[in-house]
Design a protein around this motif. Sequence first.
Motif, PDB file in Angstrom:
ATOM      1  N   ILE A 110       0.852  -1.207   0.000  1.00  0.00           N
ATOM      2  CA  ILE A 110       0.000   0.000   0.000  1.00  0.00           C
ATOM      3  C   ILE A 110       0.879   1.245   0.000  1.00  0.00           C
ATOM      4  CG2 ILE A 110      -1.604   1.359   1.400  1.00  0.00           C
ATOM      5  CD1 ILE A 110      -3.047  -1.134   2.060  1.00  0.00           C
ATOM      6  N   ILE A 111       0.542   2.194  -0.865  1.00  0.00           N
ATOM      7  CA  ILE A 111       1.262   3.468  -0.912  1.00  0.00           C
ATOM      8  C   ILE A 111       0.236   4.570  -0.663  1.00  0.00           C
ATOM      9  CG2 ILE A 111       2.545   5.059  -2.397  1.00  0.00           C
ATOM     10  CD1 ILE A 111       3.491   2.539  -3.943  1.00  0.00           C
ATOM     11  N   LEU A 112       0.560   5.452   0.258  1.00  0.00           N
ATOM     12  CA  LEU A 112      -0.365   6.563   0.541  1.00  0.00           C
ATOM     13  C   LEU A 112       0.211   7.838  -0.056  1.00  0.00           C
ATOM     14  CD1 LEU A 112      -1.141   5.940   4.328  1.00  0.00           C
ATOM     15  CD2 LEU A 112      -2.250   4.949   2.337  1.00  0.00           C
ATOM     16  N   ILE A 113      -0.607   8.512  -0.866  1.00  0.00           N
ATOM     17  CA  ILE A 113      -0.169   9.815  -1.388  1.00  0.00           C
ATOM     18  C   ILE A 113      -1.099  10.875  -0.808  1.00  0.00           C
ATOM     19  CG2 ILE A 113       0.115  11.249  -3.434  1.00  0.00           C
ATOM     20  CD1 ILE A 113       0.706   8.755  -5.014  1.00  0.00           C
ATOM     21  N   PHE A 114      -0.528  11.768  -0.024  1.00  0.00           N
ATOM     22  CA  PHE A 114      -1.336  12.822   0.584  1.00  0.00           C
ATOM     23  C   PHE A 114      -1.283  14.062  -0.287  1.00  0.00           C
ATOM     24  CE2 PHE A 114      -0.476  10.071   4.119  1.00  0.00           C
ATOM     25  CZ  PHE A 114      -1.649  10.112   4.871  1.00  0.00           C
ATOM     26  N   LEU A 115      -2.460  14.474  -0.769  1.00  0.00           N
ATOM     27  CA  LEU A 115      -2.494  15.705  -1.553  1.00  0.00           C
ATOM     28  C   LEU A 115      -2.659  16.918  -0.660  1.00  0.00           C
ATOM     29  CD1 LEU A 115      -4.467  14.990  -4.814  1.00  0.00           C
ATOM     30  CD2 LEU A 115      -2.119  14.529  -4.204  1.00  0.00           C
ATOM     31  N   GLU A 116      -3.128  16.698   0.559  1.00  0.00           N
ATOM     32  CA  GLU A 116      -3.245  17.802   1.500  1.00  0.00           C
ATOM     33  C   GLU A 116      -2.960  17.275   2.901  1.00  0.00           C
ATOM     34  OE1 GLU A 116      -7.884  18.426   1.717  1.00  0.00           O
ATOM     35  OE2 GLU A 116      -7.247  18.088  -0.341  1.00  0.00           O
ATOM     36  N   GLU A 117      -2.784  18.180   3.804  1.00  0.00           N
ATOM     37  CA  GLU A 117      -2.435  17.787   5.172  1.00  0.00           C
ATOM     38  C   GLU A 117      -3.670  17.191   5.848  1.00  0.00           C
ATOM     39  OE1 GLU A 117      -0.350  16.780   8.181  1.00  0.00           O
ATOM     40  OE2 GLU A 117       0.610  17.728   6.447  1.00  0.00           O
ATOM     41  N   ILE A 118      -3.589  15.906   6.239  1.00  0.00           N
ATOM     42  CA  ILE A 118      -4.710  15.257   6.920  1.00  0.00           C
ATOM     43  C   ILE A 118      -4.171  14.741   8.251  1.00  0.00           C
ATOM     44  CG2 ILE A 118      -6.413  13.387   6.815  1.00  0.00           C
ATOM     45  CD1 ILE A 118      -6.890  14.940   4.387  1.00  0.00           C
ATOM     46  N   PRO A 119      -4.716  15.180   9.371  1.00  0.00           N
ATOM     47  CA  PRO A 119      -4.213  14.673  10.656  1.00  0.00           C
ATOM     48  C   PRO A 119      -4.480  13.166  10.783  1.00  0.00           C
ATOM     49  CG  PRO A 119      -5.770  16.484  10.965  1.00  0.00           C
ATOM     50  CD  PRO A 119      -5.810  16.119   9.534  1.00  0.00           C
ATOM     51  N   ASP A 120      -3.596  12.519  11.499  1.00  0.00           N
ATOM     52  CA  ASP A 120      -3.660  11.070  11.620  1.00  0.00           C
ATOM     53  C   ASP A 120      -4.991  10.591  12.198  1.00  0.00           C
ATOM     54  OD1 ASP A 120      -2.019   8.988  10.826  1.00  0.00           O
ATOM     55  OD2 ASP A 120      -1.591   8.440  12.909  1.00  0.00           O
TER      56      ASP A 120
ATOM     57  N   ARG B  11      -3.672   4.287   9.640  1.00  0.00           N
ATOM     58  CA  ARG B  11      -2.784   5.194  10.358  1.00  0.00           C
ATOM     59  C   ARG B  11      -1.464   5.219   9.628  1.00  0.00           C
ATOM     60  NH1 ARG B  11      -3.601   5.960  15.765  1.00  0.00           N
ATOM     61  NH2 ARG B  11      -5.582   5.138  16.528  1.00  0.00           N
ATOM     62  N   ARG B  12      -0.826   6.343   9.675  1.00  0.00           N
ATOM     63  CA  ARG B  12       0.493   6.422   9.044  1.00  0.00           C
ATOM     64  C   ARG B  12       1.432   5.370   9.629  1.00  0.00           C
ATOM     65  NH1 ARG B  12      -1.219  11.761   9.009  1.00  0.00           N
ATOM     66  NH2 ARG B  12      -0.619  13.049   7.246  1.00  0.00           N
ATOM     67  N   GLY B  13       1.235   5.132  10.919  1.00  0.00           N
ATOM     68  CA  GLY B  13       2.148   4.220  11.613  1.00  0.00           C
ATOM     69  C   GLY B  13       2.094   2.781  11.107  1.00  0.00           C
ATOM     70  N   MET B  14       1.038   2.413  10.359  1.00  0.00           N
ATOM     71  CA  MET B  14       0.947   1.037   9.869  1.00  0.00           C
ATOM     72  C   MET B  14       1.912   0.783   8.717  1.00  0.00           C
ATOM     73  SD  MET B  14      -3.093   0.482   9.538  1.00  0.00           S
ATOM     74  CE  MET B  14      -4.210   0.319  10.893  1.00  0.00           C
ATOM     75  N   PHE B  15       2.406   1.872   8.118  1.00  0.00           N
ATOM     76  CA  PHE B  15       3.162   1.714   6.870  1.00  0.00           C
ATOM     77  C   PHE B  15       4.586   2.179   7.006  1.00  0.00           C
ATOM     78  CE2 PHE B  15      -1.315   2.508   6.110  1.00  0.00           C
ATOM     79  CZ  PHE B  15      -1.663   1.329   5.493  1.00  0.00           C
ATOM     80  N   LYS B  16       5.384   1.633   6.121  1.00  0.00           N
ATOM     81  CA  LYS B  16       6.791   2.052   6.051  1.00  0.00           C
ATOM     82  C   LYS B  16       6.844   3.498   5.598  1.00  0.00           C
ATOM     83  CE  LYS B  16       8.889  -1.887   6.818  1.00  0.00           C
ATOM     84  NZ  LYS B  16       8.652  -3.007   5.931  1.00  0.00           N
ATOM     85  N   SER B  17       7.845   4.207   6.045  1.00  0.00           N
ATOM     86  CA  SER B  17       7.902   5.640   5.723  1.00  0.00           C
ATOM     87  C   SER B  17       8.039   5.865   4.223  1.00  0.00           C
ATOM     88  CB  SER B  17       9.052   6.292   6.471  1.00  0.00           C
ATOM     89  OG  SER B  17      10.254   5.668   6.105  1.00  0.00           O
ATOM     90  N   HIS B  18       8.723   4.946   3.495  1.00  0.00           N
ATOM     91  CA  HIS B  18       8.885   5.216   2.063  1.00  0.00           C
ATOM     92  C   HIS B  18       7.590   4.970   1.289  1.00  0.00           C
ATOM     93  CE1 HIS B  18       9.951   0.807   1.981  1.00  0.00           C
ATOM     94  NE2 HIS B  18       9.147   0.873   0.933  1.00  0.00           N
ATOM     95  N   CYS B  19       6.586   4.413   1.956  1.00  0.00           N
ATOM     96  CA  CYS B  19       5.293   4.221   1.309  1.00  0.00           C
ATOM     97  C   CYS B  19       4.343   5.389   1.563  1.00  0.00           C
ATOM     98  CB  CYS B  19       4.639   2.940   1.796  1.00  0.00           C
ATOM     99  SG  CYS B  19       5.587   1.488   1.378  1.00  0.00           S
ATOM    100  N   ILE B  20       4.791   6.382   2.290  1.00  0.00           N
ATOM    101  CA  ILE B  20       3.923   7.537   2.572  1.00  0.00           C
ATOM    102  C   ILE B  20       4.515   8.737   1.860  1.00  0.00           C
ATOM    103  CG2 ILE B  20       3.017   9.036   4.371  1.00  0.00           C
ATOM    104  CD1 ILE B  20       3.327   6.647   6.267  1.00  0.00           C
ATOM    105  N   LEU B  21       3.778   9.275   0.904  1.00  0.00           N
ATOM    106  CA  LEU B  21       4.318  10.361   0.083  1.00  0.00           C
ATOM    107  C   LEU B  21       3.407  11.569   0.228  1.00  0.00           C
ATOM    108  CD1 LEU B  21       5.082   8.354  -3.174  1.00  0.00           C
ATOM    109  CD2 LEU B  21       6.611   8.838  -1.292  1.00  0.00           C
ATOM    110  N   ASN B  22       4.033  12.735   0.265  1.00  0.00           N
ATOM    111  CA  ASN B  22       3.253  13.965   0.317  1.00  0.00           C
ATOM    112  C   ASN B  22       3.424  14.726  -0.979  1.00  0.00           C
ATOM    113  OD1 ASN B  22       2.204  13.916   3.072  1.00  0.00           O
ATOM    114  ND2 ASN B  22       4.374  13.914   3.616  1.00  0.00           N
ATOM    115  N   TRP B  23       2.330  15.130  -1.585  1.00  0.00           N
ATOM    116  CA  TRP B  23       2.403  15.919  -2.824  1.00  0.00           C
ATOM    117  C   TRP B  23       2.971  17.291  -2.479  1.00  0.00           C
ATOM    118  CZ3 TRP B  23       2.744  15.562  -7.735  1.00  0.00           C
ATOM    119  CH2 TRP B  23       2.449  16.642  -8.574  1.00  0.00           C
ATOM    120  N   PRO B  24       4.105  17.645  -3.115  1.00  0.00           N
ATOM    121  CA  PRO B  24       4.792  18.876  -2.693  1.00  0.00           C
ATOM    122  C   PRO B  24       4.023  20.121  -3.116  1.00  0.00           C
ATOM    123  CG  PRO B  24       5.884  17.904  -4.584  1.00  0.00           C
ATOM    124  CD  PRO B  24       4.781  16.967  -4.218  1.00  0.00           C
TER     125      PRO B  24
END
Length: 905
Positions: free
Chosen positions: A848-858, A868-881
């Motif tokens: 699973i890869i999460l791409i956040f297009l906007e800031e969403i609190p956990d 939760r963000r904590g379920m995933f590896k950090s490299h699988c969580i991406l923020n749209w710059p």
Amino acid sequence: MRQSLPSYIYSFMGLLSFCILCASSTNKCVVRREVADCSHLKLTQVPNDLPTNITVLNLTHNQLRRLPSANLTRYNRLTVLDGGFNSISKLEPELCQKLPLLQVLDLRHNELSQLSDKTFSFCTNLTELNLMSNPIQKIQNNPFKNQKNLIKLDLSHNGLSSTKLGTQVQLENLQELRLSNNKISALRREELDFLGNSSLKILELSSNQIKEFSPGCFHAIGKLFGLFLNNAQLSSSLIEKLCLELSDTNIQSLSLSNNQLYRTSNMTFSGLKQTNLSMLDLSHNSLNVIGNNSFVWLPHLEYFSLEYNNIEHLSSHSFYGLVNVRNLNLKRSFTKQSISLTSFPKIDDFSFQWLKCLEYLNMEDNNMAGIRPNMFTGLTNLKYLSLSNAFTSLRTLTNETFSSLAHSPLLTLNLTKNKILKIESGAFSWLGHLKVLDLGLNEIGQELTGQEWRGLENIFEIYLSYNKYVELTATSFASISSLQRLMLRRVTLKNVASSPSPFHPLRNLTILDLSNNNIANINDELLEGLERLEVLDLQHNNLARLWKHANPGGPVHFLKGLYHLHVLNLESNGFDEIPAEAFKDLPELQRLRLGLNNLNILPPSVFDHQVSLTSLSLQKNLITSVEKNVFWSAFKNLRDLDMSSNPFDCTCESIAWFVSWINKTHTNIPDLSSHYLCNTPRQYHGFPAMLFDISPCKDSAPFELLFMISTSMLSIFIFVILLIHFEGWRISFYWNVSVHRVLGFKEIDRQPEQFEFAAYIIHAHKDRDWVWEHFSPMEEKDRTLKFCLEERDFEAGVLELEAIVNSIKRSRKIIFVITQHLLRDPLCKRFKVHHAVQQAIEQNLDSIILIFLEEIPDHKLNHALCLRRGMFKSHCILNWPVQKERINAFHHKLQVALGSRNSVH
Ligand SMILES: *[C@@H]1O[C@H](CO)[C@@H](O)[C@H](O)[C@H]1NC(C)=O
Ligand SMILES: *[C@@H]1O[C@H](CO)[C@@H](O)[C@H](O)[C@H]1NC(C)=O
Ligand SMILES: *[C@@H]1O[C@H](CO)[C@@H](O)[C@H](O)[C@H]1NC(C)=O
Ligand SMILES: *[C@@H]1O[C@H](CO)[C@@H](O)[C@H](O)[C@H]1NC(C)=O
Ligand SMILES: *[C@@H]1O[C@H](CO)[C@@H](O)[C@H](O)[C@H]1NC(C)=O
Ligand SMILES: *[C@@H]1O[C@H](CO)[C@@H](O)[C@H](O)[C@H]1NC(C)=O
Ligand SMILES: *[C@@H]1O[C@H](CO)[C@@H](O)[C@H](O)[C@H]1NC(C)=O
Ligand SMILES: *[C@@H]1O[C@H](CO)[C@@H](O)[C@H](O)[C@H]1NC(C)=O
């Protein structure tokens, strides 16, 4: 734009209402009830838009030149009109006609110079008229003739050269006439006879250069009770003349402060013999010599002030005849020590013997040598005696010093600031009635054997603070068990730890001040049995060791048994530990001061008994966390809290509870935003603790609960409830993950060719444009890359659930495009996410890869999608710059995530 719209509307509306206001109003008067305050507004006209029912109008400190009656007509209910501090030079007679109810008219500090018979002719209801500080030089005819109800008239600070305010008898209800600071040089009968029917309580003539009192001048006035002639440079002979003129009047109060009465003789006040004078003020006269029998004429005098004079000698007949004086003020009355060191004032024995009624004698700030054996003899009613800073050489208080007070029922004796060195045995034995003894600010240095207080059978308070040193013994207070207040601040207290305790006999003690003594050693007997103690001051000592865990014999419980203590001050003692039981016996404690210590971690429950606490201070300690289990009880009824200047640790565990309490409480917490700053963690350093965001902390509670209860017998039961609560799949998620971890499952990594799609993209319907725009170019660049896009790869846009399941199965990865829309999209929420997570469990977490297009609190993410963000590896969580330059880096990251193997490490 969507967000700024409402505020735009509001500001537009604000502007609109402001314009409505400014169109109708030019004044900023404050109207409260029926009082309109238009002071300090630079007004040049009377405002015409105040409510018509106002009764008080304040127009002071403006630039009015007139008070046109036309403009005031609408306020015809006015009873008070204050027009002071303007430039009004003329008054219209119609003013009072238009304001028939006017009672108070204040026109001080204006430019009125002429008053005619008409000026106030309609002001018949006036009770107070203030014309102070105007340039009125002369009053002609009878401008006040119609003021039959006038009680106060103030014409001070004008240029009047005469007291004459009319040619016929008038002002029959006048009680106060103020004519100070004019140019009146003589009081003449014919210039006062307009007051023939008045009875004046106050005739204020101070600060005039009066040189003449013509015969009968005061008899022209109906009745005269009070005459004030301060700052008038009246000499002894003029004062004698004045008193002769006052004979046979009703005079009761006479104030002659700051004149030139250098000496009095047996004739000076003789004119007052037929009067009932009860108050005489002769202060600030440089009075040097009081002739014998000077006051023999004043048998009714009760209040007599002689303060700030230069009296050289009081003889046994100086005060002869003052048989009714109750209050005598002799503060700084005697010669100040000048160049010659021998010029002490001389106060003969028996000087006060005539003052049989004297209750209050103030002799502060004098320069007397000492107390003579019969100095106070005869003061058989004396209750209060202040001798603060009165002596130059009262070094030792012996058993004779106060013998002349033996027959006085003295209640209070003030001996502060006299450089006293020693109190000898029996010094106060004459003062059996004494309740309050003030010995503070001297240089006493001695061991207290207890004999010093002998005979103080009714003593209530002893103030010994600020002396050189006091050494205690077991008997120091043995003879004064009635004592309720004992002040021993900064006296270098010695031998405090003696046994039995020096304070043991003081069973009725309610206030004890032992502060600023650097006390380091006390034992737990010190305050034993002081069950009535309410206030205990121990600040600025050195008691830290007593409460240390490591103290030989354990912590010293010196507060035990103080069941009625209300106020406890332990500031500045170096405390870094508090025993859990320290405050156990103090259920009535209301104010506790622990500031300026080194406290960091307080034991849980330390304040559990402090349910009455209203004020707590812990400022300037080393407190990092404010936790519920320590403070909940102390905070329950708190009104004032000071915890400023502590190095708060801004994490959920340390201050989340505190911050949420602050948000709810009505407790007064000064400097909250400026002096409650985070110290740790580093990223919050210097950040106001009250702004710490506690919303991510809220969920920690159920986990804590889970942890605690799972260790208990009920764990299985709760487990079932949780199972239902978390809708099953969540449990299995964790279960699967755990199984994978425990059994160390190898990757189920099929070769990339085994998947039809590189990734299945889950997104909200509304975000489809963004997805299309950003994913199709990637496919074009890299031909091996193929995404499953619902709109494109599903037939005719039909979203069949089965198709979704199959497509997910045929995709190597699942990408969530997370936006607020996604959180609200019902299909995504219920089905797709659920399924994706199922697959992730079956396959592996980094599928699973999460791409956040906007800031969403956990917590929102968790709430909406159970992710939760904590379920995933950090490299699988991406923020749209946000910045365009970083989009490349984002693509790179995405490729890394897509290429990563599906595995659990
Ligand atoms: C005075 O007038 C104002 C409106 O001009 C009104 O709101 C207020 O109630 C009135 N007060 C009294 C005591 O009549
Ligand atoms: C009017 O305002 C001044 C200044 O604010 C104040 O000193 C004065 O007492 C007020 N007058 C009345 C009658 O309240
Ligand atoms: C005051 O009265 C004068 C004359 O009647 C008038 O011209 C003026 O507009 C009035 N001022 C106000 C503020 O009502
Ligand atoms: C004085 O005030 C009273 C009300 O207190 C009023 O009835 C009376 O008319 C006033 N007097 C005059 C002369 O206006
Ligand atoms: C006032 O004192 C003088 C002496 O200083 C004395 O002769 C005279 O009798 C005294 N007068 C009264 C009224 O005591
Ligand atoms: C005062 O103390 C001295 C001894 O210091 C003693 O001889 C004398 O009797 C005492 N006087 C009184 C009145 O107690
Ligand atoms: C004694 O006098 C001093 C100086 O006037 C004053 O500050 C102090 O409060 C007085 N003590 C008592 C107990 O009244
Ligand atoms: C202590 O106070 C109580 C009650 O106020 C009183 O009855 C008792 O006499 C006092 N004790 C002493 C030694 O003054």
